[in-house]
Design an enzyme around this catalytic site. Structure first.
Site, PDB file in Angstrom:
ATOM      1  N   ASP A  13      33.238  43.028  36.971  1.00  0.00           N
ATOM      2  CA  ASP A  13      32.938  44.294  36.289  1.00  0.00           C
ATOM      3  C   ASP A  13      31.403  44.450  36.362  1.00  0.00           C
ATOM      4  OD1 ASP A  13      35.716  44.462  35.548  1.00  0.00           O
ATOM      5  OD2 ASP A  13      35.409  43.214  33.860  1.00  0.00           O
ATOM      6  N   LYS A  16      30.158  46.641  41.007  1.00  0.00           N
ATOM      7  CA  LYS A  16      30.232  46.372  42.536  1.00  0.00           C
ATOM      8  C   LYS A  16      30.674  47.371  43.232  1.00  0.00           C
ATOM      9  CE  LYS A  16      33.358  42.889  41.988  1.00  0.00           C
ATOM     10  NZ  LYS A  16      33.005  42.468  40.759  1.00  0.00           N
ATOM     11  N   GLY A  40      39.726  46.172  39.457  1.00  0.00           N
ATOM     12  CA  GLY A  40      39.562  47.742  39.399  1.00  0.00           C
ATOM     13  C   GLY A  40      38.210  48.217  39.881  1.00  0.00           C
ATOM     14  N   HIS A  41      38.107  49.029  40.838  1.00  0.00           N
ATOM     15  CA  HIS A  41      36.870  49.428  41.269  1.00  0.00           C
ATOM     16  C   HIS A  41      36.691  50.908  40.970  1.00  0.00           C
ATOM     17  CE1 HIS A  41      36.133  45.986  44.183  1.00  0.00           C
ATOM     18  NE2 HIS A  41      35.873  45.486  42.979  1.00  0.00           N
ATOM     19  N   GLN A 224      36.294  40.569  41.317  1.00  0.00           N
ATOM     20  CA  GLN A 224      36.094  39.563  40.187  1.00  0.00           C
ATOM     21  C   GLN A 224      34.682  39.189  40.251  1.00  0.00           C
ATOM     22  OE1 GLN A 224      39.397  39.006  42.017  1.00  0.00           O
ATOM     23  NE2 GLN A 224      40.057  40.578  40.819  1.00  0.00           N
TER      24      GLN A 224
HETATM   25  P1  IMP Z   1      44.073  37.050  36.703  1.00  0.00           P
HETATM   26  O1  IMP Z   1      43.037  37.416  37.816  1.00  0.00           O
HETATM   27  O2  IMP Z   1      44.613  38.290  36.388  1.00  0.00           O
HETATM   28  O3  IMP Z   1      44.885  35.854  36.899  1.00  0.00           O
HETATM   29  O4  IMP Z   1      43.297  36.957  35.373  1.00  0.00           O
HETATM   30  C1  IMP Z   1      42.248  35.779  35.086  1.00  0.00           C
HETATM   31  C2  IMP Z   1      41.223  35.832  34.627  1.00  0.00           C
HETATM   32  O5  IMP Z   1      40.269  36.488  35.293  1.00  0.00           O
HETATM   33  C3  IMP Z   1      41.288  36.823  33.127  1.00  0.00           C
HETATM   34  O6  IMP Z   1      40.377  36.305  32.170  1.00  0.00           O
HETATM   35  C4  IMP Z   1      40.895  38.154  33.451  1.00  0.00           C
HETATM   36  O7  IMP Z   1      40.776  38.929  32.381  1.00  0.00           O
HETATM   37  C5  IMP Z   1      40.028  37.971  34.814  1.00  0.00           C
HETATM   38  N1  IMP Z   1      39.833  39.056  35.545  1.00  0.00           N
HETATM   39  C6  IMP Z   1      40.648  39.210  36.760  1.00  0.00           C
HETATM   40  N2  IMP Z   1      40.296  40.207  37.334  1.00  0.00           N
HETATM   41  C7  IMP Z   1      39.426  41.024  36.769  1.00  0.00           C
HETATM   42  C8  IMP Z   1      38.197  41.626  36.984  1.00  0.00           C
HETATM   43  O8  IMP Z   1      38.340  42.709  38.058  1.00  0.00           O
HETATM   44  N3  IMP Z   1      37.289  41.870  36.284  1.00  0.00           N
HETATM   45  C9  IMP Z   1      37.085  41.082  35.147  1.00  0.00           C
HETATM   46  N4  IMP Z   1      37.868  40.210  35.062  1.00  0.00           N
HETATM   47  C10 IMP Z   1      38.914  39.993  35.740  1.00  0.00           C
END
Ligand code: IMP
Length: 441
Positions: A13, A16, A40-41, A224
């Site tokens: 977040d 990017k 999510g972008h 991420q």
């Molecule tokens: P997952 O990727 O859904 O398996 O989540 C694993 C961890 O990564 C959790 O703490 C999520 O909140 C975090 N996470 C996954 N995608 C994002 C993102 O796009 N932005 C911020 N945190 C993320």
């Protein structure tokens, strides 16, 4: 050959999407290399807001090739919805290419993600519940379904689905109390996925090899962030892929020698969603200011993000792991209205009193760390209208200089607002080449 990797340098977040959107103008190829619809972008373009989960935001430029690489995981329904929404807004997806090697997230992965989180109870990861972990688990376990499998003959596809069901059912039914997978039902679903994804599945290795040969500008887009990297992040509170720069090679199919620069995107402060230790997390008015003014809510889940001061210990580590050449600092304007800014320069171990400069490998150690801060006066007024580095208030320059010094990485870009114009380009990140065009409206 300019291939620039854009990595989230913190916990995701970092903003990017805006930086990728800016740089995409000069690229001919934009590749998403890992993750899935957990990302999510949001891109704001001429007052219009576009939200992306899987499709590279470079698709907003006509004529650019956008690739969803082999390191990604794709939930076909989400991809389809995203494509449909783009078409409704007259955005062409003719140059969207999906690697046949990308793995598919199927409905049982999503269900499993939720069940696993429930089983973990208090210790849950706080995932986005988009099936990301279970999809990558199956990839590593060699029982995943790949995009290219949809194009196999019916017989071979059914064979593959039967093998998957045979391997997964004892676990789904026995351990997670789920309905067993029926290979025939999966086959029917895959027939539908074949119609919605088939036209986009292409030999992306070949496409990229041509791009390299023709000296095209390539942008590799990470989702991420570094601290969520499966290998280098705050394990186990991480995602299941490699958002770091190394992941850009394995996740795209480009060799390391093709990469010319790595730019780390970081907010001027820090945020994190989900569980896990966060040494500079704020619970006071400054934290509330960052959350409110920075609109710190997740694009994918709408969850409130935890906010804190900039953590230079974590960022030094991030700069090293990614081999960062430059920083893109986002959301500097969110500091407008604050009286004091802080930078975390080192940690102190609460138990031993030891001062620590290195980011620990284990969260059990990180949990004992408290931040050591340097304090800086903030500026009066707003920076959101500033477009040249020289015009920034002195207080901002002092803060940014110290940040850059602590992270041992120069600053390439500073973002002072969500619009693409609200940007200070400190250096050229991606050179103009003959094929770069300014097709943006
Ligand atoms: P997952 O990727 O859904 O398996 O989540 C694993 C961890 O990564 C959790 O703490 C999520 O909140 C975090 N996470 C996954 N995608 C994002 C993102 O796009 N932005 C911020 N945190 C993320």
């Amino acid at each position: 050959m300019p291939a620039v990797v854009i990595v989230g340098a913190q916990w995701g977040d970092e903003g990017k999407a805006k930086i990728i959107d800016l740089l995409a103008e000069r690229a001919q190829y934009i590749i998403r290399y890992q993750g899935g619809c957990n990302a999510g972008h949001t891109v704001v373009r001429g007052g219009e807001t576009f939200k992306f989960h899987l499709v590279p935001s470079g698709v907003l430029y006509p004529g650019k090739s956008c690739i969803i690489g082999p390191g990604t995981v794709i939930y076909p329904d989400v991809l389809h919805e995203e494509i449909q929404k783009l078409k409704e807004r007259n955005i062409s997806v003719d140059r969207l290419f999906i690697s046949p090697r990308a793995h598919l997230t199927l409905p049982y992965h999503v269900e499993l993600d939720g069940r696993k989180e429930e089983l973990l109870g208090e210790g849950k990861i706080g995932t986005t519940r988009r099936g990301i972990g279970p999809t990558y688990e199956d990839k590593v376990g060699r029982i995943g379904l790949r995009a290219g499998d949809l194009l196999l003959s019916d017989d071979l596809l059914l064979q593959r689905l039967t093998m998957i069901a045979d391997q997964k059912n004892p676990i789904l039914v026995g351990a997670f109390n789920m309905e067993p997978l029926d290979p025939r039902e999966l086959f029917t679903l895959c027939e539908y996925y074949r119609t919605i994804m088939g036209p986009y599945i292409a030999d992306t290795d070949e496409i990229l090899a041509d791009a390299v040969e023709q000296d095209d500008n390539i942008l590799l887009e990470g989702a991420q962030g570094t601290m969520l990297d499966l290998d280098h992040g705050t394990y186990p509170f991480v995602t299941s892929s490699n958002p770091t720069a190394g992941g850009a090679c394995t996740g795209s199919g480009l060799g390391p020698k093709a990469i010319s620069r790595v730019i780390g995107i970081t907010k001027a402060y820090t945020t994190r969603v989900g569980s896990g230790p966060f040494p500079t997390e704020l619970f006071d008015e400054s934290g509330q200011h960052l959350a409110k003014v920075g609109a710190e809510f997740g694009t994918t889940t709408g969850r409130a993000r935890r906010c804190g001061w900039f953590d230079a210990v974590a960022m030094r580590y991030s700069a090293r792991i990614n081999g960062l050449d430059g920083l893109a600092i986002t959301k500097l304007d969110v500091f407008d209205g604050l009286e004091e800014l802080r930078l975390c320069t080192a940690y102190r171990n609460r138990q031993t009193g030891e001062v620590v400069q290195q980011f620990p490998s284990h969260i059990e150690i990180l949990e004992h760390m408290e931040p050591i801060y340097e304090s800086f006066p903030a500026w009066q007024g707003s920076v959101s209208h500033i477009r040249q580095y020289e015009d920034l208030p002195n207080e901002a320059k002092i803060y940014l200089n110290r940040l850059s010094e602590l992270v041992k990485t120069p600053i390439s870009i500073i973002s002072v607002g969500p619009d693409r114009e609200q940007t200070i380009m400190v250096e050229e990140v991606l050179p103009h080449n003959a094929k770069s065009s300014c097709l943006v409206s």
